[in-house]
Design an enzyme around this catalytic site. Structure first.
Site, PDB file in Angstrom:
ATOM      1  N   TRP A   1      55.108  50.590  63.393  1.00  0.00           N
ATOM      2  CA  TRP A   1      56.462  50.558  62.841  1.00  0.00           C
ATOM      3  C   TRP A   1      57.455  51.212  63.796  1.00  0.00           C
ATOM      4  O   TRP A   1      57.090  52.075  64.587  1.00  0.00           O
ATOM      5  CB  TRP A   1      56.513  51.246  61.476  1.00  0.00           C
ATOM      6  CG  TRP A   1      56.236  52.728  61.495  1.00  0.00           C
ATOM      7  CD1 TRP A   1      55.021  53.338  61.365  1.00  0.00           C
ATOM      8  CD2 TRP A   1      57.191  53.789  61.676  1.00  0.00           C
ATOM      9  NE1 TRP A   1      55.146  54.703  61.437  1.00  0.00           N
ATOM     10  CE2 TRP A   1      56.461  55.015  61.635  1.00  0.00           C
ATOM     11  CE3 TRP A   1      58.565  53.840  61.861  1.00  0.00           C
ATOM     12  CZ2 TRP A   1      57.087  56.256  61.771  1.00  0.00           C
ATOM     13  CZ3 TRP A   1      59.195  55.077  62.000  1.00  0.00           C
ATOM     14  CH2 TRP A   1      58.456  56.262  61.952  1.00  0.00           C
ATOM     15  N   GLU A  17      60.777  67.620  65.206  1.00  0.00           N
ATOM     16  CA  GLU A  17      60.289  66.360  65.773  1.00  0.00           C
ATOM     17  C   GLU A  17      61.069  65.987  67.038  1.00  0.00           C
ATOM     18  O   GLU A  17      60.508  65.443  67.999  1.00  0.00           O
ATOM     19  CB  GLU A  17      60.403  65.229  64.739  1.00  0.00           C
ATOM     20  CG  GLU A  17      59.558  65.413  63.487  1.00  0.00           C
ATOM     21  CD  GLU A  17      58.093  65.068  63.710  1.00  0.00           C
ATOM     22  OE1 GLU A  17      57.710  64.790  64.865  1.00  0.00           O
ATOM     23  OE2 GLU A  17      57.335  65.087  62.729  1.00  0.00           O
ATOM     24  N   GLU A  53      54.982  60.015  68.364  1.00  0.00           N
ATOM     25  CA  GLU A  53      55.698  61.116  67.723  1.00  0.00           C
ATOM     26  C   GLU A  53      57.213  60.976  67.879  1.00  0.00           C
ATOM     27  O   GLU A  53      57.974  61.348  66.981  1.00  0.00           O
ATOM     28  CB  GLU A  53      55.237  62.448  68.320  1.00  0.00           C
ATOM     29  CG  GLU A  53      53.841  62.872  67.899  1.00  0.00           C
ATOM     30  CD  GLU A  53      53.816  63.473  66.505  1.00  0.00           C
ATOM     31  OE1 GLU A  53      54.895  63.834  65.999  1.00  0.00           O
ATOM     32  OE2 GLU A  53      52.720  63.575  65.925  1.00  0.00           O
ATOM     33  N   HIS A  84      59.462  59.635  65.071  1.00  0.00           N
ATOM     34  CA  HIS A  84      59.720  60.413  63.855  1.00  0.00           C
ATOM     35  C   HIS A  84      61.111  61.055  63.892  1.00  0.00           C
ATOM     36  O   HIS A  84      61.891  60.937  62.945  1.00  0.00           O
ATOM     37  CB  HIS A  84      58.647  61.488  63.683  1.00  0.00           C
ATOM     38  CG  HIS A  84      57.259  60.943  63.593  1.00  0.00           C
ATOM     39  ND1 HIS A  84      56.129  61.732  63.697  1.00  0.00           N
ATOM     40  CD2 HIS A  84      56.804  59.674  63.410  1.00  0.00           C
ATOM     41  CE1 HIS A  84      55.053  60.972  63.581  1.00  0.00           C
ATOM     42  NE2 HIS A  84      55.430  59.734  63.415  1.00  0.00           N
ATOM     43  N   GLU A 116      49.297  69.307  63.346  1.00  0.00           N
ATOM     44  CA  GLU A 116      49.430  67.933  62.862  1.00  0.00           C
ATOM     45  C   GLU A 116      49.145  67.849  61.365  1.00  0.00           C
ATOM     46  O   GLU A 116      49.784  67.081  60.648  1.00  0.00           O
ATOM     47  CB  GLU A 116      48.478  67.011  63.631  1.00  0.00           C
ATOM     48  CG  GLU A 116      48.816  66.824  65.101  1.00  0.00           C
ATOM     49  CD  GLU A 116      50.027  65.938  65.350  1.00  0.00           C
ATOM     50  OE1 GLU A 116      50.745  65.603  64.392  1.00  0.00           O
ATOM     51  OE2 GLU A 116      50.266  65.591  66.516  1.00  0.00           O
ATOM     52  N   THR A 129      52.277  69.236  59.590  1.00  0.00           N
ATOM     53  CA  THR A 129      53.382  68.276  59.522  1.00  0.00           C
ATOM     54  C   THR A 129      53.068  67.158  58.530  1.00  0.00           C
ATOM     55  O   THR A 129      53.970  66.634  57.866  1.00  0.00           O
ATOM     56  CB  THR A 129      53.705  67.691  60.905  1.00  0.00           C
ATOM     57  OG1 THR A 129      52.501  67.197  61.517  1.00  0.00           O
ATOM     58  CG2 THR A 129      54.333  68.724  61.808  1.00  0.00           C
ATOM     59  N   ASP A 188      51.159  58.881  60.162  1.00  0.00           N
ATOM     60  CA  ASP A 188      50.998  59.079  61.609  1.00  0.00           C
ATOM     61  C   ASP A 188      50.423  60.457  61.901  1.00  0.00           C
ATOM     62  O   ASP A 188      49.509  60.614  62.722  1.00  0.00           O
ATOM     63  CB  ASP A 188      52.357  58.951  62.321  1.00  0.00           C
ATOM     64  CG  ASP A 188      52.838  57.515  62.455  1.00  0.00           C
ATOM     65  OD1 ASP A 188      52.101  56.592  62.071  1.00  0.00           O
ATOM     66  OD2 ASP A 188      53.969  57.330  62.949  1.00  0.00           O
ATOM     67  N   GLU A 189      50.987  61.467  61.254  1.00  0.00           N
ATOM     68  CA  GLU A 189      50.552  62.840  61.507  1.00  0.00           C
ATOM     69  C   GLU A 189      49.076  63.026  61.130  1.00  0.00           C
ATOM     70  O   GLU A 189      48.344  63.739  61.826  1.00  0.00           O
ATOM     71  CB  GLU A 189      51.420  63.828  60.716  1.00  0.00           C
ATOM     72  CG  GLU A 189      52.918  63.730  60.968  1.00  0.00           C
ATOM     73  CD  GLU A 189      53.346  64.169  62.360  1.00  0.00           C
ATOM     74  OE1 GLU A 189      52.493  64.333  63.249  1.00  0.00           O
ATOM     75  OE2 GLU A 189      54.561  64.356  62.541  1.00  0.00           O
ATOM     76  N   HIS A 225      46.910  61.623  63.895  1.00  0.00           N
ATOM     77  CA  HIS A 225      46.903  62.530  65.040  1.00  0.00           C
ATOM     78  C   HIS A 225      46.054  63.772  64.748  1.00  0.00           C
ATOM     79  O   HIS A 225      45.331  64.261  65.614  1.00  0.00           O
ATOM     80  CB  HIS A 225      48.339  62.929  65.388  1.00  0.00           C
ATOM     81  CG  HIS A 225      49.205  61.760  65.749  1.00  0.00           C
ATOM     82  ND1 HIS A 225      50.581  61.826  65.739  1.00  0.00           N
ATOM     83  CD2 HIS A 225      48.888  60.497  66.118  1.00  0.00           C
ATOM     84  CE1 HIS A 225      51.076  60.645  66.096  1.00  0.00           C
ATOM     85  NE2 HIS A 225      50.066  59.831  66.320  1.00  0.00           N
TER      86      HIS A 225
END
Length: 333
Positions: A33, A76, A115, A118, A168, A171, A200-201, A204
């Site tokens: 995305w 971020e 990252e 974000h 990570e 977050t 996403d976090e 990671h």
């Protein structure tokens, strides 16, 4: 062999699987995305109506919510600081400090690319919301990058990977809770945006946790001592040096943290819970082949969350905080 050379050998050993890690934990730029997928479409005839709807929904969100969201956004957007820090790790630079064009450098750059989206999407949302003094936010962001940060890891990859494993997940917790609160207030698009950032976090987090797990297999005693070092040092947040315009370094972090705790986005309990989750993920209690010093480190690690839990129960969060320069005064809304 020196500890530095052992770390270098372990990093080179793990590097052989870096393409596998990238396929498993990262998503190619053409498939993942992008910020415009979650923002009003500037090419659409309904662009201004979408902004008006966004601003109407934004009016009901409380100040502590905005402060937390802004602090997350600034954190971020300070990503260049974090990339430059990780690029100095042993195994990423040679003995002369020159960057190696190897798998680890590739990982760090691609992780940074993910990252970076974000801060981009959150910044645009804040700008369109009409609730934020964006110039003050931009000043805080520039200060945070200018001030850099010191997470106590030096160039040690073991310590750095403990930090990123923790951070990570932190977050993830923060963005996921922001998503839940936004949904409660009817801001569904913002909720979805923060939810996918949280996803996403988590990816990671799983990657860095896996790196630590693999290091435990190759060098258990030194990895155990690195975990103890980072827990004992206490994991500082990337926004630790947060400040507003005209203020000194780190003067805004406590007030930002209080806002996050008041609204339940990220609390002292979450901090302790993350330590426990990492202990379980790495099966600290089952690691074998430890030397005497590492055994003592394990004992410390296993007892530390309970100690921190007792301390957290004594923390008193003020019912209200100072007026943030980031927010537009109520009379101007």
């Amino acid at each position: 062999m020196s500890l530095k050379n052992v770390r270098l050998e372990v990093m080179q050993f793990l590097e052989k699987d870096i393409d596998t890690y990238m396929d498993k934990f990262l998503v190619p730029a053409d498939k993942i995305w992008q910020p415009t997928d979650f923002l009003p479409n500037s090419q659409s005839d309904s662009f201004f109506e979408e902004i008006k709807e966004l601003q109407e929904l934004s009016k009901d969100l409380p100040d502590d919510f905005w402060i937390t969201l802004i602090g997350d956004t600034i954190t971020e957007e300070a990503l260049p600081t974090y990339e430059s820090w990780l690029m100095q790790m042993e195994g990423v630079v040679d003995e002369d400090g020159q960057y190696l064009e190897n798998g680890w450098a590739k990982w760090i750059r691609h992780w940074t690319g993910e990252e970076n989206r974000h801060g981009d999407v959150l910044n645009k949302f804040l700008y369109l919301s009409g609730r934020i003094n964006m110039r003050e936010v931009e000043v805080s962001t520039q200060h945070l990058i200018n001030d850099g940060f010191d997470i106590g890891t030096a160039h040690d990859p073991y310590k750095n990977f403990v930090y990123t494993s923790f951070q990570e997940l932190a977050t993830y917790v923060s963005h996921n809770n922001v998503s839940a609160i936004a949904k409660q207030y009817g801001a569904k698009k913002l909720s979805r945006m923060c939810k996918i950032i949280a996803g996403d976090e988590m990816r990671h987090h799983l990657a860095y946790t896996e790196f630590v797990r693999r290091i435990f297999e190759a060098d258990p005693s030194e990895m155990m001592k690195a975990v103890q070092y980072m827990f004992k040092l206490k994991i500082v947040m990337p926004a630790h040096f947060l400040r507003a315009s005209g203020e000194d370094r780190s003067t805004l972090f406590d007030a930002f943290s209080d806002s996050a705790q008041r609204i339940g986005v990220y609390t002292a309990h979450d901090y302790v819970d993350i330590m426990r989750k990492l202990i379980d993920a790495w099966q600290i209690d089952k690691i074998s082949g430890l030397n005497e010093e590492a055994e003592k480190a394990r004992d410390f690690i296993m007892k530390f969350p309970d100690r921190m839990e007792r301390i957290s129960q004594r923390i008193v969060i003020p019912e209200a905080g100072p007026q943030f320069k980031w927010l537009v005064p109520a009379t101007a809304k």
